[in-house]
Scaffold this motif. Structure first.
Motif, PDB file in Angstrom:
ATOM      1  N   GLU A 404       0.832  -1.205   0.000  1.00 31.98           N
ATOM      2  CA  GLU A 404       0.000   0.000   0.000  1.00 31.98           C
ATOM      3  C   GLU A 404       0.865   1.253   0.000  1.00 31.98           C
ATOM      4  O   GLU A 404       0.571   2.224  -0.698  1.00 31.98           O
ATOM      5  N   GLU A 405       1.958   1.222   0.792  1.00 33.99           N
ATOM      6  CA  GLU A 405       2.870   2.366   0.832  1.00 33.99           C
ATOM      7  C   GLU A 405       3.487   2.629  -0.536  1.00 33.99           C
ATOM      8  O   GLU A 405       3.731   3.778  -0.916  1.00 33.99           O
ATOM      9  N   SER A 406       3.752   1.575  -1.293  1.00 35.78           N
ATOM     10  CA  SER A 406       4.393   1.722  -2.597  1.00 35.78           C
ATOM     11  C   SER A 406       3.445   2.253  -3.655  1.00 35.78           C
ATOM     12  O   SER A 406       3.869   2.671  -4.732  1.00 35.78           O
ATOM     13  N   GLY A 407       2.142   2.205  -3.361  1.00 30.34           N
ATOM     14  CA  GLY A 407       1.158   2.700  -4.318  1.00 30.34           C
ATOM     15  C   GLY A 407       0.785   1.703  -5.397  1.00 30.34           C
ATOM     16  O   GLY A 407       0.073   2.047  -6.353  1.00 30.34           O
ATOM     17  N   ILE A 408       1.237   0.454  -5.262  1.00 28.97           N
ATOM     18  CA  ILE A 408       0.960  -0.560  -6.277  1.00 28.97           C
ATOM     19  C   ILE A 408      -0.236  -1.411  -5.845  1.00 28.97           C
ATOM     20  O   ILE A 408      -0.156  -2.162  -4.871  1.00 28.97           O
ATOM     21  N   ASP A 409      -1.331  -1.299  -6.552  1.00 33.25           N
ATOM     22  CA  ASP A 409      -2.500  -2.143  -6.301  1.00 33.25           C
ATOM     23  C   ASP A 409      -2.188  -3.549  -6.804  1.00 33.25           C
ATOM     24  O   ASP A 409      -1.711  -3.715  -7.923  1.00 33.25           O
ATOM     25  N   PRO A 410      -2.430  -4.590  -6.001  1.00 35.42           N
ATOM     26  CA  PRO A 410      -2.128  -5.951  -6.454  1.00 35.42           C
ATOM     27  C   PRO A 410      -2.889  -6.361  -7.706  1.00 35.42           C
ATOM     28  O   PRO A 410      -2.476  -7.283  -8.414  1.00 35.42           O
ATOM     29  N   ARG A 411      -3.988  -5.660  -7.998  1.00 40.08           N
ATOM     30  CA  ARG A 411      -4.762  -5.985  -9.199  1.00 40.08           C
ATOM     31  C   ARG A 411      -4.255  -5.263 -10.444  1.00 40.08           C
ATOM     32  O   ARG A 411      -4.773  -5.502 -11.552  1.00 40.08           O
ATOM     33  N   ALA A 412      -3.267  -4.396 -10.269  1.00 36.97           N
ATOM     34  CA  ALA A 412      -2.772  -3.600 -11.399  1.00 36.97           C
ATOM     35  C   ALA A 412      -2.154  -4.508 -12.457  1.00 36.97           C
ATOM     36  O   ALA A 412      -1.334  -5.377 -12.156  1.00 36.97           O
ATOM     37  N   ILE A 413      -2.542  -4.301 -13.689  1.00 36.35           N
ATOM     38  CA  ILE A 413      -2.038  -5.073 -14.828  1.00 36.35           C
ATOM     39  C   ILE A 413      -1.180  -4.140 -15.681  1.00 36.35           C
ATOM     40  O   ILE A 413      -1.600  -3.023 -16.005  1.00 36.35           O
ATOM     41  N   ARG A 414       0.009  -4.598 -16.029  1.00 41.28           N
ATOM     42  CA  ARG A 414       0.908  -3.772 -16.837  1.00 41.28           C
ATOM     43  C   ARG A 414       0.958  -4.309 -18.256  1.00 41.28           C
ATOM     44  O   ARG A 414       1.130  -5.498 -18.476  1.00 41.28           O
TER      45      ARG A 414
END
Length: 436
Positions: A404-414
């Motif tokens: 959460e601190e890193s700002g990366i949502d686990p659902r984020a797809i690249r």
């Protein structure tokens, strides 16, 4: 905004300077001290790990001047591949031109370049201030490995100028590190403001204790952004990605002030983080010369696909610097420009589906099994379109409690766009979305 002038610019005649970077990427320097070009249309590749010396004095001179600021001759003394060799040096000359820097030093990988740069600049009891969102291996280097040498770190939002200024007041702070376009959530670093804050802080420091800015420019590439123009000190490139472009070679580079060239070359020698001449030659001859046309085609596809995803009812959010919905669209328009002055929002997209992680997994698995134009794989900037889920793949080194601190949502797809027909890519996305 006052742009930094590199030594390569100041020594170049007006006629040469007028040539576009697109043309320079194909032809390189008109004359290189690293090789005699009169009989070669294409730069040759060396394949020798060691080189013949014509006298003991010549050999002694080569060793004594390697890594030294003074005493080096104009003509390189080639000794051993791990020190320097001609093909690699030609690649470095070309990279310095592209990034408008004073010199470039290549490495066996992007992480080799990052690690060597940080270790060259940092000492025990000093601190690196880094952006909270980083490539997973960089995060691991800063949080797992550097602390073993008693090197501190602080992870903040570098665009939070109040928080950054506070960190710059710490006497231990030595480096401000961030990605020009963050991996994977595509935040745009406000280069001008960050560089100005660091400049102000350095007015109160001695030269030996100055703070340096180090920027990973891999996502943007020099075709979309040249951080040195915005007074950034060191620029990192993972050559494995868009600059190489074909997924066949691995390499990294740091474009640096000339005064730091020696220590970086010594670090590469001692750490053994060298790039193979074969890889250097392929990146020089095939990668750099085609990067502009590849990047522009991929970028064109990226905008169309981002627009498609943004309108799709099953997509919750799309992050792409070329969309007006990007929270930093103003900054994107300011910084992301090709050498020809055109808006260059890049080739990378981040998006999330509506629903939980199971839907994300089902979608990505369907792409992996059934898509023709999209491949589930890490890396980026290649001729093939690649999809991945950073939280579970490239950024898995970030602990769950720090996500959460890193700002990366686990659902984020690249999504990294390749050179396929954009209609085929959209068709594959549409088919997979229909099943979730």
């Amino acid at each position: 905004m006052t742009k930094k002038k590199s030594s390569s610019q100041s020594k170049t005649s007006p006629k040469t300077y007028a040539r576009s970077l697109r043309t320079k990427a194909i032809h390189g320097e008109a004359l290189s001290k690293s090789w005699e070009f009169s009989h070669h249309l294409i730069p040759p590749m060396t394949a020798s790990t060691t080189f013949r010396l014509d006298s003991l004095q010549r050999g002694a001179e080569g060793f004594s001047t390697f890594g030294a600021q003074k005493g080096a001759t104009d003509k390189p003394i080639w000794i051993y591949d791990r020190l320097e060799e001609p093909t690699t040096k030609m690649l470095e000359d070309q990279l310095a031109v592209l990034e408008k820097g004073e010199c470039a030093i290549t490495f066996g990988s992007g992480m080799g370049a990052i690690a060597s740069t940080l270790m060259s600049l940092l000492k025990s009891n000093q601190k690196i201030v880094a952006h909270r969102t980083l490539y997973g291996c960089t995060y691991s280097l800063i949080t797992n490995w550097l602390p073993r040498f008693n090197i501190q770190h602080s992870l903040i939002d570098v665009n939070d100028l109040v928080a950054l200024e506070k960190e710059l007041q710490d006497p231990a702070t030595r480096i401000v590190y961030f990605e020009s376009v963050s991996n994977p959530i595509l935040e745009i670093a406000d280069l001008e403001k960050i560089a100005q804050l660091v400049k102000n802080a350095n007015k109160k420091r001695t030269k030996d204790n100055r703070i340096y800015t180090v920027v990973d420019n891999t996502f943007a590439t020099p075709w979309a952004l040249r951080p040195i123009e915005w007074n950034i000190d060191f620029v990192i490139q993972s050559l494995t990605k868009n600059i190489s472009g074909f997924g066949t070679e691995m390499g990294g580079a740091v474009i640096a002030p000339k005064e730091h060239e020696s220590i970086l070359r010594v670090a590469r020698k001692d750490f053994g983080a060298i790039i193979h001449p074969y890889s250097a030659w392929h990146i020089l001859v095939y990668g750099i010369s085609t990067q502009a046309i590849r990047f522009e085609q991929q970028q064109e596809s990226a905008l169309k696909i981002a627009q498609f995803l943004e309108k799709h009812p099953k997509v919750e959010r799309v992050i792409y610097p070329g969309l007006k919905s990007h929270p930093q669209f103003k900054e994107a328009k300011k910084y992301l420009k090709s050498p020809e002055g055109k808006f260059a929002p890049g080739t990378m997209i981040s998006f999330q589906l509506k629903g939980n992680m199971k839907k994300c997994e089902k979608f990505v698995d369907d792409i992996a099994k059934n898509s023709y134009a999209i491949t589930l794989a890490v890396s980026l900037g290649l001729t093939k379109t690649l999809i991945e889920v950073p939280g579970y793949m490239t950024h898995s080194a970030i602990p769950n409690d720090k996500r959460e601190e890193s700002g990366i949502d686990p659902r984020a797809i690249r999504l990294s766009l390749g050179l396929e027909n954009v209609k085929d890519i959209i068709q594959d996305l549409q088919t997979a979305l229909a099943k979730v």
